[in-house]
Design a protein around this motif. Structure first.
Motif, short mmCIF file in Angstrom:
data_model
loop_
_atom_site.label_atom_id
_atom_site.label_comp_id
_atom_site.label_asym_id
_atom_site.label_seq_id
_atom_site.Cartn_x
_atom_site.Cartn_y
_atom_site.Cartn_z
N VAL A 181 0.84 -1.20 0.00
CA VAL A 181 0.00 0.00 0.00
C VAL A 181 0.87 1.25 0.00
CG1 VAL A 181 -1.73 1.31 1.28
CG2 VAL A 181 -1.90 -1.20 1.16
N LEU A 182 0.65 2.11 -1.01
CA LEU A 182 1.32 3.41 -1.08
C LEU A 182 0.46 4.50 -0.46
CD1 LEU A 182 2.66 3.23 -4.75
CD2 LEU A 182 3.95 2.83 -2.64
N ASP A 183 -0.85 4.38 -0.67
CA ASP A 183 -1.80 5.37 -0.13
C ASP A 183 -3.16 4.70 -0.10
OD1 ASP A 183 -2.50 8.02 0.78
OD2 ASP A 183 -3.54 8.27 -1.13
N THR A 184 -4.00 5.06 0.88
CA THR A 184 -5.26 4.36 1.01
C THR A 184 -6.38 5.24 1.52
OG1 THR A 184 -6.39 2.49 2.09
CG2 THR A 184 -4.56 3.52 3.29
N ALA A 185 -7.56 5.03 0.96
CA ALA A 185 -8.78 5.65 1.47
C ALA A 185 -9.67 4.62 2.14
CB ALA A 185 -9.55 6.33 0.32
N HIS A 186 -9.14 3.40 2.35
CA HIS A 186 -9.89 2.32 2.99
C HIS A 186 -9.39 2.16 4.42
CE1 HIS A 186 -11.35 -1.77 3.83
NE2 HIS A 186 -12.24 -1.54 2.88
N ASP A 187 -10.30 2.12 5.37
CA ASP A 187 -9.94 2.13 6.79
C ASP A 187 -9.16 0.90 7.23
OD1 ASP A 187 -11.20 4.55 7.07
OD2 ASP A 187 -13.10 3.71 7.82
N GLU A 188 -9.33 -0.21 6.53
CA GLU A 188 -8.71 -1.46 6.99
C GLU A 188 -7.21 -1.50 6.73
OE1 GLU A 188 -9.16 -6.31 6.33
OE2 GLU A 188 -10.66 -4.93 5.51
N PHE A 189 -6.72 -0.71 5.79
CA PHE A 189 -5.32 -0.81 5.39
C PHE A 189 -4.57 0.48 5.71
CE2 PHE A 189 -7.69 -3.42 2.20
CZ PHE A 189 -7.34 -4.65 2.76
N GLU A 190 -3.26 0.30 5.91
CA GLU A 190 -2.37 1.42 6.16
C GLU A 190 -1.21 1.38 5.17
OE1 GLU A 190 -1.03 1.16 10.17
OE2 GLU A 190 -3.02 1.58 11.04
N GLU A 191 -0.56 2.52 5.02
CA GLU A 191 0.61 2.58 4.15
C GLU A 191 1.64 1.54 4.59
OE1 GLU A 191 4.16 5.75 2.98
OE2 GLU A 191 2.28 6.47 3.88
N GLY A 192 2.16 0.78 3.64
CA GLY A 192 3.14 -0.24 3.94
C GLY A 192 2.56 -1.64 4.09
N ASP A 193 1.23 -1.76 4.25
CA ASP A 193 0.61 -3.08 4.35
C ASP A 193 0.74 -3.84 3.03
OD1 ASP A 193 -0.20 -2.59 6.93
OD2 ASP A 193 -2.29 -2.20 6.44
N CYS A 194 0.87 -5.15 3.13
CA CYS A 194 0.84 -5.99 1.93
C CYS A 194 -0.54 -6.63 1.80
CB CYS A 194 1.91 -7.07 1.99
SG CYS A 194 3.57 -6.45 1.64
N VAL A 195 -1.08 -6.60 0.58
CA VAL A 195 -2.45 -7.06 0.35
C VAL A 195 -2.50 -7.93 -0.90
CG1 VAL A 195 -3.52 -5.09 1.48
CG2 VAL A 195 -3.00 -4.97 -0.97
N ILE A 196 -3.53 -8.78 -0.98
CA ILE A 196 -3.78 -9.65 -2.12
C ILE A 196 -5.05 -9.22 -2.82
CG2 ILE A 196 -4.31 -12.02 -2.85
CD1 ILE A 196 -2.80 -12.99 -0.36
N GLY A 197 -5.01 -9.17 -4.14
CA GLY A 197 -6.20 -8.93 -4.94
C GLY A 197 -6.39 -10.05 -5.95
N THR A 198 -7.53 -10.71 -5.91
CA THR A 198 -7.91 -11.70 -6.92
C THR A 198 -9.41 -11.55 -7.16
OG1 THR A 198 -8.48 -13.48 -5.36
CG2 THR A 198 -6.19 -13.37 -6.10
N GLY A 199 -9.84 -11.86 -8.38
CA GLY A 199 -11.26 -11.83 -8.69
C GLY A 199 -11.83 -10.43 -8.71
N TRP A 200 -13.14 -10.35 -8.46
CA TRP A 200 -13.86 -9.06 -8.49
C TRP A 200 -13.62 -8.32 -9.80
CZ3 TRP A 200 -17.49 -9.38 -5.21
CH2 TRP A 200 -17.31 -9.84 -3.90
#
Length: 335
Positions: free
Chosen positions: A74-93
């Motif tokens: 994460v470089l920047d986020t408008a979603h409350d669950e994540f913060e800068e520096g977090d690693c996340v997975i995206g699949t589907g949707w």
């Protein structure tokens, strides 16, 4: 500036080309946007169809960045669950189908379409698994929820040398099941046994369809990546109260069967939808996959690592059936 593989729909042909883009070129996410540095993606059959223009995978507007999987920081986020520096997975949707996908060094994705990278799972391992591993884990969970447990009899996996099939073999083996792998690839036998298959059956044993509506009960459960007549055969051969999890249609999208296996044996046909799976179940699946697969599993499943420039050629090889295991895409590697 950053690099991305961009598809353009020219008259009569889809063209794939690595381009340099600016962050302003990225389409905005629909809501709660998360701006990511993409670390890795993967090459799935659906990606191969999109990149080569062989199937109607892209349902958004061209130009578009394909890639149905990504793991990023994460470089920047408008979603409350994540913060800068977090690693996340995206699949589907609809990632890489309607929305710009993972074959890019940066991405903008709705936070509602992301889940945290589990502790104990590295970013490369997440994409060695990718949609294939996630789908396999959902299939195993569905079987468990319908009473398929170790010691209850053999569990069959069709299309076992493919990405999802091979990971399904590994997951079932790790849980202690007697795993039977179905494949048409003679060269995959040692690979499948190393993942946990106890025996191998040639795919032609199933692809002609059942000889009778209800055949001898062979399988306590099954995971099917093929569909068509193969799936019809599995339904006829399930043991009483057995279940088959279905997610593929490589053998055709039509299903010719009867109600008899369902009303005489109480078998279950379980559809697996990894695209719009709710996020709570996604997290559960990713956490369980992390717990079940060892570093050795990932090493065996990992076929090779490629860069963005390599995706078109690798897509053609994948569609031609020349790939065993999973192809990891290092999107940050410039060649």
């Amino acid at each position: 500036m950053f690099s991305a593989l961009v598809l353009d729909d020219t008259p009569g042909e889809v063209q794939a080309q690595v381009r340099r883009l600016h962050p302003d070129d990225l389409p905005e996410a629909e809501s709660e946007e998360v701006h990511l540095e993409v670390l890795y993606s993967s090459l799935n059959y659906k990606d191969g169809l999109a990149v080569t223009g062989s199937g109607q995978v892209i349902r958004g507007d061209y130009p578009i960045v394909p890639g149905i999987d990504l793991v990023g920081r994460v470089l920047d986020t408008a979603h409350d669950e994540f913060e800068e520096g977090d690693c996340v997975i995206g699949t589907g949707w609809q990632l890489g189908e309607v929305d710009w996908g993972g074959y890019s060094q940066e991405a903008r994705v709705s936070g509602r379409k992301l889940v945290p990278l589990p502790d104990g799972l590295s970013p490369p391992q997440a994409m060695i698994a990718g949609t294939a591993g996630f789908t396999a884990m959902l299939s195993v969970m569905a079987l468990e929820e319908h009473g398929v447990s170790p010691g209850g009899g053999e569990v069959l996996v069709t299309g076992a040398s493919g990405g999802a099939g091979s990971i399904a073999v590994a997951l079932l083996g790790a849980l202690g099941h007697e795993v039977v792998a179905s494949t048409g690839s003679e060269g995959a036998h040692a690979y499948l046994r190393s993942l946990g298959a106890t025996r191998i059956v040639h795919r032609r044993a199933f692809e002609e369809g059942p000889s009778r509506p209800v055949e001898s009960g062979e399988w306590a459960g099954a995971i099917d990546a093929v569909g068509g007549d193969t799936l019809a055969t599995l339904i006829a051969q399930l043991k009483r109260h057995g279940s088959v999890a279905s997610f593929g249609n490589a053998g055709g999208h039509e299903l010719r069967t009867t109600v008899l296996p369902f009303i005489l044996r109480g078998v279950n046909l379980l559809g697996i939808d990894s695209n719009t799976c709710p996020n709570d179940r996604r997290r559960t699946a990713w956490n369980r996959l992390t717990d079940l697969l060892s570093d050795a599993h990932f090493d065996r499943i990992h076929a090779r690592t490629i860069a963005l420039d390599d995706i078109p050629a690798a897509s053609r090889a994948l569609l031609a059936g020349e790939v065993q295991g999973r192809i990891l895409v290092d999107v940050q590697r410039d060649e």
